[in-house]
Design a protein around this motif. Structure first.
Motif, PDB file in Angstrom:
ATOM      1  N   ASP A   1       0.797  -1.161  -0.135  1.00 38.01           N
ATOM      2  CA  ASP A   1      -0.025  -0.008  -0.045  1.00 38.01           C
ATOM      3  C   ASP A   1       0.833   1.317  -0.002  1.00 38.01           C
ATOM      4  O   ASP A   1       1.746   1.176   0.683  1.00 38.01           O
ATOM      5  CB  ASP A   1      -0.788   0.177   1.170  1.00 38.01           C
ATOM      6  N   ASN A   2       0.410   2.029  -0.596  1.00 36.12           N
ATOM      7  CA  ASN A   2       1.218   3.708  -0.881  1.00 36.12           C
ATOM      8  C   ASN A   2       0.108   4.757  -0.452  1.00 36.12           C
ATOM      9  O   ASN A   2      -0.743   4.897  -1.607  1.00 36.12           O
ATOM     10  CB  ASN A   2       1.927   3.479  -2.175  1.00 36.12           C
ATOM     11  N   ASP A   3       0.224   5.397   0.490  1.00 35.82           N
ATOM     12  CA  ASP A   3      -0.330   6.566   0.762  1.00 35.82           C
ATOM     13  C   ASP A   3       0.389   7.787   0.338  1.00 35.82           C
ATOM     14  O   ASP A   3       1.399   8.013   1.086  1.00 35.82           O
ATOM     15  CB  ASP A   3      -0.576   6.499   2.178  1.00 35.82           C
ATOM     16  N   PHE A   4       0.119   8.339  -0.718  1.00 32.46           N
ATOM     17  CA  PHE A   4       0.822   9.558  -1.141  1.00 32.46           C
ATOM     18  C   PHE A   4      -0.102  10.744  -0.831  1.00 32.46           C
ATOM     19  O   PHE A   4       0.151  11.876  -1.737  1.00 32.46           O
ATOM     20  CB  PHE A   4       0.726   9.335  -2.670  1.00 32.46           C
ATOM     21  N   THR A   5      -0.772  11.030   0.103  1.00 35.91           N
ATOM     22  CA  THR A   5      -1.756  12.012   0.469  1.00 35.91           C
ATOM     23  C   THR A   5      -0.544  13.238   0.671  1.00 35.91           C
ATOM     24  O   THR A   5      -0.881  14.539   0.415  1.00 35.91           O
ATOM     25  CB  THR A   5      -2.401  12.002   1.626  1.00 35.91           C
ATOM     26  N   TRP A   6       0.557  12.758   1.290  1.00 40.98           N
ATOM     27  CA  TRP A   6       1.543  13.988   1.933  1.00 40.98           C
ATOM     28  C   TRP A   6       2.347  14.525   0.433  1.00 40.98           C
ATOM     29  O   TRP A   6       3.005  15.822   0.729  1.00 40.98           O
ATOM     30  CB  TRP A   6       2.466  13.354   2.700  1.00 40.98           C
ATOM     31  N   LYS A   7       2.485  13.878  -0.433  1.00 45.94           N
ATOM     32  CA  LYS A   7       3.320  14.500  -1.527  1.00 45.94           C
ATOM     33  C   LYS A   7       3.002  15.766  -2.372  1.00 45.94           C
ATOM     34  O   LYS A   7       3.662  16.648  -2.361  1.00 45.94           O
ATOM     35  CB  LYS A   7       3.394  13.260  -2.691  1.00 45.94           C
ATOM     36  N   ASP A   8       1.554  15.972  -2.581  1.00 40.85           N
ATOM     37  CA  ASP A   8       1.249  17.287  -3.046  1.00 40.85           C
ATOM     38  C   ASP A   8       1.370  18.480  -2.394  1.00 40.85           C
ATOM     39  O   ASP A   8       1.730  19.414  -2.469  1.00 40.85           O
ATOM     40  CB  ASP A   8      -0.235  17.075  -3.776  1.00 40.85           C
ATOM     41  N   PRO A   9       0.840  18.170  -0.925  1.00 37.82           N
ATOM     42  CA  PRO A   9       1.048  19.274  -0.154  1.00 37.82           C
ATOM     43  C   PRO A   9       2.564  19.875   0.193  1.00 37.82           C
ATOM     44  O   PRO A   9       2.780  21.117   0.264  1.00 37.82           O
ATOM     45  CB  PRO A   9       0.514  18.847   1.391  1.00 37.82           C
ATOM     46  N   LYS A  10       3.387  18.698   0.134  1.00 36.61           N
ATOM     47  CA  LYS A  10       4.840  19.159   0.291  1.00 36.61           C
ATOM     48  C   LYS A  10       5.340  19.875  -0.862  1.00 36.61           C
ATOM     49  O   LYS A  10       6.166  20.852  -0.791  1.00 36.61           O
ATOM     50  CB  LYS A  10       5.488  17.886   0.459  1.00 36.61           C
ATOM     51  N   ALA A  11       4.801  19.373  -2.191  1.00 33.19           N
ATOM     52  CA  ALA A  11       5.459  19.989  -3.440  1.00 33.19           C
ATOM     53  C   ALA A  11       4.778  21.429  -3.427  1.00 33.19           C
ATOM     54  O   ALA A  11       5.511  22.412  -3.895  1.00 33.19           O
ATOM     55  CB  ALA A  11       4.768  19.325  -4.543  1.00 33.19           C
ATOM     56  N   ALA A  12       3.520  21.491  -2.989  1.00 37.50           N
ATOM     57  CA  ALA A  12       2.803  23.143  -2.935  1.00 37.50           C
ATOM     58  C   ALA A  12       3.489  23.937  -1.981  1.00 37.50           C
ATOM     59  O   ALA A  12       3.762  24.999  -2.414  1.00 37.50           O
ATOM     60  CB  ALA A  12       1.249  22.962  -2.774  1.00 37.50           C
ATOM     61  N   ASP A  13       3.774  23.192  -0.839  1.00 43.34           N
ATOM     62  CA  ASP A  13       4.332  24.275   0.238  1.00 43.34           C
ATOM     63  C   ASP A  13       5.899  24.556  -0.365  1.00 43.34           C
ATOM     64  O   ASP A  13       6.511  25.606  -0.099  1.00 43.34           O
ATOM     65  CB  ASP A  13       4.456  23.445   1.509  1.00 43.34           C
ATOM     66  N   ARG A  14       6.560  23.815  -1.027  1.00 43.44           N
ATOM     67  CA  ARG A  14       7.922  24.008  -1.680  1.00 43.44           C
ATOM     68  C   ARG A  14       8.109  25.191  -2.666  1.00 43.44           C
ATOM     69  O   ARG A  14       8.881  26.019  -2.707  1.00 43.44           O
ATOM     70  CB  ARG A  14       8.362  22.899  -2.091  1.00 43.44           C
ATOM     71  N   VAL A  15       6.817  25.383  -3.224  1.00 46.32           N
ATOM     72  CA  VAL A  15       6.955  26.699  -4.126  1.00 46.32           C
ATOM     73  C   VAL A  15       6.053  27.583  -3.682  1.00 46.32           C
ATOM     74  O   VAL A  15       5.704  28.661  -4.389  1.00 46.32           O
ATOM     75  CB  VAL A  15       6.209  26.096  -5.857  1.00 46.32           C
ATOM     76  N   GLY A  16       5.475  27.736  -2.273  1.00 49.01           N
ATOM     77  CA  GLY A  16       4.724  28.684  -1.875  1.00 49.01           C
ATOM     78  C   GLY A  16       3.535  28.903  -2.396  1.00 49.01           C
ATOM     79  O   GLY A  16       2.947  30.109  -2.600  1.00 49.01           O
ATOM     80  N   ARG A  17       2.566  27.932  -2.989  1.00 45.22           N
ATOM     81  CA  ARG A  17       1.187  27.979  -3.515  1.00 45.22           C
ATOM     82  C   ARG A  17       0.331  27.206  -2.439  1.00 45.22           C
ATOM     83  O   ARG A  17       0.770  26.225  -1.954  1.00 45.22           O
ATOM     84  CB  ARG A  17       1.195  27.530  -4.945  1.00 45.22           C
ATOM     85  N   THR A  18      -0.909  27.566  -2.629  1.00 42.54           N
ATOM     86  CA  THR A  18      -1.822  26.722  -1.961  1.00 42.54           C
ATOM     87  C   THR A  18      -2.130  25.563  -3.006  1.00 42.54           C
ATOM     88  O   THR A  18      -1.683  25.236  -3.815  1.00 42.54           O
ATOM     89  CB  THR A  18      -3.315  27.484  -1.836  1.00 42.54           C
ATOM     90  N   MET A  19      -2.817  24.559  -2.112  1.00 43.43           N
ATOM     91  CA  MET A  19      -3.059  23.279  -2.756  1.00 43.43           C
ATOM     92  C   MET A  19      -3.730  23.407  -4.018  1.00 43.43           C
ATOM     93  O   MET A  19      -3.555  22.686  -5.043  1.00 43.43           O
ATOM     94  CB  MET A  19      -3.777  22.153  -1.707  1.00 43.43           C
ATOM     95  N   MET A  20      -4.960  24.095  -3.934  1.00 43.44           N
ATOM     96  CA  MET A  20      -5.703  24.332  -5.191  1.00 43.44           C
ATOM     97  C   MET A  20      -4.933  24.987  -6.364  1.00 43.44           C
ATOM     98  O   MET A  20      -5.195  24.534  -7.488  1.00 43.44           O
ATOM     99  CB  MET A  20      -6.905  25.300  -4.619  1.00 43.44           C
ATOM    100  N   GLU A  21      -4.342  26.216  -5.788  1.00 48.50           N
ATOM    101  CA  GLU A  21      -3.693  26.816  -7.030  1.00 48.50           C
ATOM    102  C   GLU A  21      -2.433  25.871  -7.694  1.00 48.50           C
ATOM    103  O   GLU A  21      -2.173  25.925  -8.895  1.00 48.50           O
ATOM    104  CB  GLU A  21      -2.692  28.139  -6.421  1.00 48.50           C
ATOM    105  N   TYR A  22      -1.863  25.046  -6.829  1.00 51.68           N
ATOM    106  CA  TYR A  22      -0.814  23.953  -7.222  1.00 51.68           C
ATOM    107  C   TYR A  22      -1.316  22.896  -8.085  1.00 51.68           C
ATOM    108  O   TYR A  22      -1.099  22.688  -9.394  1.00 51.68           O
ATOM    109  CB  TYR A  22      -0.090  23.439  -5.973  1.00 51.68           C
ATOM    110  N   VAL A  23      -2.214  22.342  -7.591  1.00 53.60           N
ATOM    111  CA  VAL A  23      -2.953  20.879  -8.206  1.00 53.60           C
ATOM    112  C   VAL A  23      -3.960  21.390  -9.403  1.00 53.60           C
ATOM    113  O   VAL A  23      -3.784  20.703 -10.321  1.00 53.60           O
ATOM    114  CB  VAL A  23      -3.709  20.199  -7.127  1.00 53.60           C
ATOM    115  N   ILE A  24      -4.648  22.169  -9.331  1.00 50.31           N
ATOM    116  CA  ILE A  24      -5.494  22.666 -10.225  1.00 50.31           C
ATOM    117  C   ILE A  24      -5.106  23.725 -11.011  1.00 50.31           C
ATOM    118  O   ILE A  24      -5.164  23.810 -12.609  1.00 50.31           O
ATOM    119  CB  ILE A  24      -6.945  22.787  -9.691  1.00 50.31           C
ATOM    120  N   GLY A  25      -4.605  24.895 -10.522  1.00 44.67           N
ATOM    121  CA  GLY A  25      -4.055  25.976 -11.273  1.00 44.67           C
ATOM    122  C   GLY A  25      -2.877  25.693 -12.209  1.00 44.67           C
ATOM    123  O   GLY A  25      -2.785  26.265 -13.163  1.00 44.67           O
TER     124      GLY A  25
END
Length: 346
Positions: free
Chosen positions: A157-181
């Motif tokens: 099992d692979n829980d990758f919930t933490w990966k997008d938040p970490k990548a968004a925080d790394r570039v200083g964007r909110t989750m919605m701005e990073y993932v969808i924007g």
């Protein structure tokens, strides 16, 4: 004194009068009941009472209340709410309502982003990936026991919930701005219409991954493209704002097995209907959740007409070559058989 005959006559008259009174009493009671309005426990409207009073009296009057009178129209605040039996069944999984989102925001880009974000939020970020483990084992070779290192692959099992938040925080964007924007605007519109149509068909789509930059692609697990070549938004594909891929699954089902069956139905629906919305699955079973625009480079490379024609031509050439080689192989076999017979007779 009264004679016996007179006494008998008077007694007989009293009996006749008394019997007549007894016989007349039910008719009088019925007439009294017919002329008086019925006493109903529930409250009746004034219009119904007047209508009942205007009707001719009968021996058996019909009781009428406002709740069953078709001509009486209740005020909106007095009407009873619809019963639970007539209400539409609620889905097992909460869905992102496109109408509600469109009513709350007038700008189409904002509405599309919010809808896709709602689908992203409700999708579980959990899958199975292959892990390779190297272990030292003892085996028997040429009669001796030796130790060798072998690789063992297993699904975990692979829980990758933490990966997008970490990548968004790394570039200083909110989750919605990073993932969808980070996705291409034209692709977002196509994906919006396709997934909304799938939801209307009862498939409950969800998005597990959308835009991914080089860092997010680097920490991804399982089957994936090179770090900077991903169509999710790699630097060689244009980076942020140019993501042309998303991973979709179905969130319908209480268990993973149920969600897997529903997800396969969603993928089949995309294969059958996605082209009309401009999206498709370029890799099919190699990377089943992956969808992209059908007019994009990725889809044309793996599913375009030119690829199909080239594959058909390759198969045709192989068949022709096999047919041409068959007589030569047959003659060579005959020559070998003849030479073998000559050696045996000589």
């Amino acid at each position: 004194m009264m004679s016996s005959q007179q006494f008998t006559t008077r007694a007989l008259c009293r009996s006749v009068v008394f019997a007549g009174c007894i016989m007349a009493w039910p008719a009088g009671a019925a007439e009294l009941e017919a002329t008086s309005p019925p006493n109903v426990a529930e409250a009746t409207s004034a219009a119904t009472v007047e209508q009942m009073a205007a009707q001719p009296t009968t021996a058996e009057p019909a009781l009428t209340t406002a709740s069953i009178t078709p001509s009486v129209i209740l005020a909106p605040d007095e009407q009873a709410p619809p019963s639970a039996a007539t209400e539409a069944p609620q889905p097992a999984v909460a869905s992102a309502d496109r109408t509600e989102i469109l009513d709350e925001c007038p700008v189409i880009d904002v509405c599309v982003d919010r809808y896709l974000w709602a689908l992203y939020e409700r999708a579980p970020k959990l899958d199975k990936i292959r892990e390779t483990e190297r272990r030292v084992v003892t085996v028997k070779r040429k009669g001796r026991m030796v130790k060798v290192t072998r690789s063992f692959t297993k699904l975990v099992d692979n829980d990758f919930t933490w990966k997008d938040p970490k990548a968004a925080d790394r570039v200083g964007r909110t989750m919605m701005e990073y993932v969808i924007g980070g996705m291409d605007r034209g692709f977002k519109l196509k994906l919006f219409h396709a997934l909304h149509a799938a939801e209307q068909a009862g498939l409950c789509p969800g998005i597990t991954s959308a835009f991914r930059d080089d860092y997010r692609q680097e920490i991804a697990s399982g089957l994936k493209a090179a770090t900077n070549r991903s169509y999710h938004g790699g630097s060689l594909r244009g980076g942020y704002g140019h993501g042309l891929a998303a991973d979709i699954v179905s969130v319908n089902g209480a268990t993973r097995a149920q969600r897997w069956v529903a997800t396969e139905q969603l993928w089949k629906w995309v294969d059958a209907n996605g082209r009309s919305f401009g999206v498709g699955r370029p890799y099919l079973d190699r990377d089943p959740p992956h969808v992209g625009p059908v007019d994009g480079e990725e889809y044309a490379k793996h599913r375009g007409p030119a690829v199909k024609v080239a594959a058909a031509e390759t198969r045709k050439h192989k068949r022709l070559a096999a047919r041409q080689d068959h007589p030569a192989a047959k003659r060579a076999k005959a020559v070998r058989a003849s030479a073998l017979g000559t050696r045996r007779t000589g």
